[in-house]
Design a protein around this motif. Structure first.
Motif, PDB file in Angstrom:
ATOM      1  N   THR A  44     -52.957 -33.134 -12.321  1.00  0.00           N
ATOM      2  CA  THR A  44     -52.903 -33.203 -10.859  1.00  0.00           C
ATOM      3  C   THR A  44     -51.581 -33.776 -10.371  1.00  0.00           C
ATOM      4  OG1 THR A  44     -53.956 -35.387 -10.853  1.00  0.00           O
ATOM      5  CG2 THR A  44     -55.397 -33.447 -10.669  1.00  0.00           C
ATOM      6  N   ALA A  45     -51.268 -33.472  -9.108  1.00  0.00           N
ATOM      7  CA  ALA A  45     -50.068 -33.983  -8.436  1.00  0.00           C
ATOM      8  C   ALA A  45     -50.524 -34.640  -7.133  1.00  0.00           C
ATOM      9  CB  ALA A  45     -49.070 -32.859  -8.165  1.00  0.00           C
ATOM     10  N   PRO A  46     -50.957 -35.908  -7.192  1.00  0.00           N
ATOM     11  CA  PRO A  46     -51.517 -36.574  -6.014  1.00  0.00           C
ATOM     12  C   PRO A  46     -50.576 -36.607  -4.819  1.00  0.00           C
ATOM     13  CG  PRO A  46     -51.928 -37.844  -8.009  1.00  0.00           C
ATOM     14  CD  PRO A  46     -50.965 -36.772  -8.385  1.00  0.00           C
ATOM     15  N   ASP A  47     -49.253 -36.611  -5.081  1.00  0.00           N
ATOM     16  CA  ASP A  47     -48.297 -36.675  -3.975  1.00  0.00           C
ATOM     17  C   ASP A  47     -48.367 -35.456  -3.060  1.00  0.00           C
ATOM     18  OD1 ASP A  47     -47.446 -39.059  -4.958  1.00  0.00           O
ATOM     19  OD2 ASP A  47     -45.607 -38.306  -5.879  1.00  0.00           O
ATOM     20  N   TYR A  48     -49.021 -34.402  -3.515  1.00  0.00           N
ATOM     21  CA  TYR A  48     -49.062 -33.161  -2.732  1.00  0.00           C
ATOM     22  C   TYR A  48     -50.366 -32.998  -1.957  1.00  0.00           C
ATOM     23  CZ  TYR A  48     -44.808 -31.564  -5.050  1.00  0.00           C
ATOM     24  OH  TYR A  48     -43.510 -31.444  -5.483  1.00  0.00           O
ATOM     25  N   TRP A  49     -51.091 -34.091  -1.757  1.00  0.00           N
ATOM     26  CA  TRP A  49     -52.368 -33.987  -1.047  1.00  0.00           C
ATOM     27  C   TRP A  49     -52.173 -33.480   0.379  1.00  0.00           C
ATOM     28  CZ3 TRP A  49     -53.500 -36.687   3.408  1.00  0.00           C
ATOM     29  CH2 TRP A  49     -52.647 -37.756   3.722  1.00  0.00           C
ATOM     30  N   LEU A  50     -51.124 -33.971   1.070  1.00  0.00           N
ATOM     31  CA  LEU A  50     -50.874 -33.522   2.438  1.00  0.00           C
ATOM     32  C   LEU A  50     -50.374 -32.076   2.451  1.00  0.00           C
ATOM     33  CD1 LEU A  50     -50.749 -34.103   5.448  1.00  0.00           C
ATOM     34  CD2 LEU A  50     -48.440 -35.049   5.105  1.00  0.00           C
ATOM     35  N   SER A  51     -49.530 -31.740   1.487  1.00  0.00           N
ATOM     36  CA  SER A  51     -49.033 -30.363   1.404  1.00  0.00           C
ATOM     37  C   SER A  51     -50.188 -29.392   1.207  1.00  0.00           C
ATOM     38  CB  SER A  51     -48.038 -30.238   0.245  1.00  0.00           C
ATOM     39  OG  SER A  51     -46.960 -31.139   0.395  1.00  0.00           O
TER      40      SER A  51
ATOM     41  N   ALA B 268     -60.653 -32.235  -1.378  1.00  0.00           N
ATOM     42  CA  ALA B 268     -60.510 -33.691  -1.395  1.00  0.00           C
ATOM     43  C   ALA B 268     -61.175 -34.341  -2.600  1.00  0.00           C
ATOM     44  CB  ALA B 268     -61.084 -34.280  -0.102  1.00  0.00           C
ATOM     45  N   ASP B 269     -61.975 -33.597  -3.360  1.00  0.00           N
ATOM     46  CA  ASP B 269     -62.654 -34.151  -4.526  1.00  0.00           C
ATOM     47  C   ASP B 269     -61.733 -34.336  -5.727  1.00  0.00           C
ATOM     48  OD1 ASP B 269     -64.954 -34.255  -3.115  1.00  0.00           O
ATOM     49  OD2 ASP B 269     -65.951 -32.573  -4.115  1.00  0.00           O
ATOM     50  N   THR B 270     -60.516 -33.798  -5.641  1.00  0.00           N
ATOM     51  CA  THR B 270     -59.582 -33.918  -6.764  1.00  0.00           C
ATOM     52  C   THR B 270     -58.152 -33.727  -6.271  1.00  0.00           C
ATOM     53  OG1 THR B 270     -58.991 -33.023  -8.930  1.00  0.00           O
ATOM     54  CG2 THR B 270     -59.768 -31.455  -7.289  1.00  0.00           C
ATOM     55  N   GLY B 271     -57.193 -34.223  -7.025  1.00  0.00           N
ATOM     56  CA  GLY B 271     -55.801 -34.025  -6.677  1.00  0.00           C
ATOM     57  C   GLY B 271     -55.401 -32.562  -6.850  1.00  0.00           C
ATOM     58  N   PRO B 272     -54.365 -32.100  -6.129  1.00  0.00           N
ATOM     59  CA  PRO B 272     -53.906 -30.713  -6.268  1.00  0.00           C
ATOM     60  C   PRO B 272     -53.466 -30.435  -7.704  1.00  0.00           C
ATOM     61  CG  PRO B 272     -52.920 -31.764  -4.348  1.00  0.00           C
ATOM     62  CD  PRO B 272     -53.593 -32.855  -5.125  1.00  0.00           C
ATOM     63  N   PRO B 273     -53.952 -29.380  -8.332  1.00  0.00           N
ATOM     64  CA  PRO B 273     -53.572 -29.074  -9.714  1.00  0.00           C
ATOM     65  C   PRO B 273     -52.120 -28.603  -9.816  1.00  0.00           C
ATOM     66  CG  PRO B 273     -55.045 -27.394  -8.855  1.00  0.00           C
ATOM     67  CD  PRO B 273     -54.967 -28.458  -7.817  1.00  0.00           C
ATOM     68  N   VAL B 274     -51.377 -29.196 -10.743  1.00  0.00           N
ATOM     69  CA  VAL B 274     -49.970 -28.859 -10.929  1.00  0.00           C
ATOM     70  C   VAL B 274     -49.802 -27.377 -11.240  1.00  0.00           C
ATOM     71  CG1 VAL B 274     -47.967 -29.249 -12.413  1.00  0.00           C
ATOM     72  CG2 VAL B 274     -49.369 -31.182 -11.681  1.00  0.00           C
ATOM     73  N   LEU B 275     -50.693 -26.829 -12.035  1.00  0.00           N
ATOM     74  CA  LEU B 275     -50.562 -25.434 -12.457  1.00  0.00           C
ATOM     75  C   LEU B 275     -50.640 -24.481 -11.267  1.00  0.00           C
ATOM     76  CD1 LEU B 275     -52.747 -25.484 -15.704  1.00  0.00           C
ATOM     77  CD2 LEU B 275     -50.248 -25.504 -15.532  1.00  0.00           C
ATOM     78  N   VAL B 276     -51.547 -24.722 -10.341  1.00  0.00           N
ATOM     79  CA  VAL B 276     -51.674 -23.845  -9.178  1.00  0.00           C
ATOM     80  C   VAL B 276     -50.483 -24.018  -8.250  1.00  0.00           C
ATOM     81  CG1 VAL B 276     -53.114 -23.202  -7.206  1.00  0.00           C
ATOM     82  CG2 VAL B 276     -54.191 -23.871  -9.362  1.00  0.00           C
ATOM     83  N   LEU B 277     -49.998 -25.260  -8.102  1.00  0.00           N
ATOM     84  CA  LEU B 277     -48.792 -25.479  -7.302  1.00  0.00           C
ATOM     85  C   LEU B 277     -47.611 -24.708  -7.892  1.00  0.00           C
ATOM     86  CD1 LEU B 277     -49.082 -29.314  -6.595  1.00  0.00           C
ATOM     87  CD2 LEU B 277     -49.447 -27.444  -4.961  1.00  0.00           C
ATOM     88  N   PHE B 278     -47.528 -24.673  -9.220  1.00  0.00           N
ATOM     89  CA  PHE B 278     -46.467 -23.904  -9.876  1.00  0.00           C
ATOM     90  C   PHE B 278     -46.629 -22.414  -9.592  1.00  0.00           C
ATOM     91  CE2 PHE B 278     -45.432 -21.177 -13.480  1.00  0.00           C
ATOM     92  CZ  PHE B 278     -44.054 -21.367 -13.572  1.00  0.00           C
ATOM     93  N   LEU B 279     -47.867 -21.911  -9.659  1.00  0.00           N
ATOM     94  CA  LEU B 279     -48.098 -20.485  -9.402  1.00  0.00           C
ATOM     95  C   LEU B 279     -47.758 -20.118  -7.960  1.00  0.00           C
ATOM     96  CD1 LEU B 279     -51.449 -19.888 -11.337  1.00  0.00           C
ATOM     97  CD2 LEU B 279     -49.110 -19.306 -12.057  1.00  0.00           C
TER      98      LEU B 279
END
Length: 473
Positions: free
Chosen positions: A5-12, A142-153
């Motif tokens: 996960t990438a918690p810093d990207y919750w707002l994004s 909101a149940d989990t941080g944004p997944p890094v893999l999907v952000l990459f995709l």
């Protein structure tokens, strides 16, 4: 699970998901309000006829089970309602699995519409919405941080949108290489907006700066999406600014707005908001995201190869689910603008003095004194196909004759697609289509005549036609 996960990207993530849901609302509304005349049971390209001849394997759609106009409308309005709920935050108010299901419903419903939409849904932003919507299913809530893999995709998708558009230009029309395409583009683009006349009248040196800046943003900046922050955020910001420029200069449905939403997903939200602790993701979710990532990467082979090809194709789907696609726009820019003008008369017999009255479309140029309107992100499908038909009669095959016939019959669903019907009391007896050369007026002409366009008759596109009667058989 820190790697996942990438918690810093919750707002994004929140901004991306709300923005994407809003565009889904627009897409479903566009389908609900226009389909009857275009692809309905009595439309120009009826869905039932299409499904009878189209292979089931190549056109996955819920309408394989059953089609009716009422069912299509139910799917479109259901999609709009679900999307509106996600705009309001429903995705974060329910468990993770339910949130994913809501996004999946949107994707399945819109895929079902696109795969029966035929030429009316042949635009690149349809595939872009489906590919983005598919990835959104796995972005979490909101149940989990944004997944890094999907952000990459999502960045990989944004890269293909921008880099593909840049390559198609450099490889295509020579005016992109000599920086002169924007001498013409604002005037000849499919559907000008209210500011397009002013963009066209900018000094030519500024047009060259526009073209040069476009090459930088589409061919250099996308690479920076895969660099560390804050460089990736700066790259996304440059793309966002460029897309806003395009929003102001024309009407391109939701293409620019969806690109903006994708760019926002690459912005590091921690730059404007603090940390927001979120629970660790469940194991099943990690497994699903990893599997989807592997699938997308495998499916990316052909789009990636297309980027490297000298015969690069733009706006191509490589599977019927539109999972990973190729994109691009305006590899060729027209130098002249031709428009089809539809006219009718209620006189029973034609003669030299026959009075013809003109139909007006919502978006495409017609009345030379009417300022072009802003419709994007809403998509006026008939107006866009009329622009293509003016480029070549081949684009009018299959539907234009049906369009004219419906005007002669006074079909209400067809007339709702138009801005003005010059025959409100009874249908016309004859319809004709004429091709005109349009150009923007100069500042002097605008002040003197109040006209934004000047038009010159070129030739008949369709000679005067009428409905067949028993005597004609």
């Amino acid at each position: 699970m820190e790697w996942f996960t990438a918690p810093d990207y919750w707002l994004s993530r929140i901004v991306f998901q709300r923005g994407l849901a809003a565009l889904y609302v627009v897409a479903f509304l566009s389908a609900a309000l226009q389909f009857r005349a275009l692809i309905g049971e009595r439309g120009m390209l009826p869905v039932p006829e299409f499904l009878r001849r189209a292979p089931a394997r190549g056109t996955p759609t819920l309408f394989r089970l059953r089609y009716s106009d009422r069912l299509f409308a139910a799917c479109a309005w259901t999609g709009a309602a679900v999307a509106l709920a996600l705009v309001a935050g429903a995705g974060d108010a329910v468990p993770l699995a339910v949130s994913m299901l809501l996004w999946a419903v949107l994707w399945v419903l819109y895929l079902s519409i696109v795969n029966v939409g035929q030429t009316w849904y042949s635009f690149g932003w349809e595939s872009l919405l489906l590919e983005t919507g598919f990835l959104a299913v796995f972005l979490g809530n909101a149940d989990t941080g944004p997944p890094v893999l999907v952000l990459f995709l999502l960045r990989w998708l944004l890269f293909r949108v921008e880099f593909g558009a840049g390559l198609i230009k450099i490889r295509g029309d020579p005016c992109w290489r000599n920086l002169t395409c924007l001498y013409y583009h604002h005037e000849t683009q499919p559907m000008p907006g209210p500011l397009s006349w002013f963009f066209h009248r900018l000094p030519r040196p500024l047009h060259r700066v526009e073209a040069g800046a476009n090459h930088v943003v589409q061919l250099v900046v996308p690479v920076l999406l895969f660099t560390p922050q804050p460089v990736a955020t700066v790259a996304a910001g440059l793309m966002l600014a460029t897309q806003l420029w395009l929003v102001l200069s024309g009407n391109f449905a939701w293409l620019n707005w969806l690109t903006i939403v994708l760019a926002l997903a690459a912005v590091d939200g921690s730059l404007v908001a603090g940390e927001h602790p979120q629970p660790d993701p469940p194991v099943w979710y990690v497994v699903v995201v990893c599997a989807v990532t592997a699938l997308v990467l495998v499916r990316s082979y052909r789009p990636a190869r297309n980027l490297l090809s000298r015969r690069q194709a733009m706006n191509r789907s490589y599977d019927p689910f539109h999972l990973v696609n190729s994109y691009g726009a305006f590899g060729t820019v027209g130098r002249l603008r031709e428009e089809i003008v539809i006219e009718g008369t209620d006189e029973p017999a034609l003669h030299e003095g026959t009075v013809w009255r003109e139909y007006e479309f919502h978006g495409k140029p017609g009345d030379v004194r009417r300022v072009p309107r802003q419709f994007a992100p809403y998509h006026l499908r008939l107006d866009w196909l009329m622009w293509f038909a003016a480029l070549s009669p081949a684009y009018a095959e299959g539907w234009f004759g049906g369009f004219v016939e419906r005007l002669l019959r006074g079909d209400r669903d067809t007339l709702r697609l138009l801005r003005r019907n010059p025959f409100p009391d009874a249908p016309p007896t004859h319809i004709r289509a004429r091709l005109y050369l349009y150009r923007y007026t100069t500042w002097r002409e605008l002040r003197a005549t109040g006209a934004w366009w000047h038009r010159t008759y070129v030739r008949d596109f369709l000679p005067a036609a009428r409905l067949r009667t028993p005597a004609d058989r």
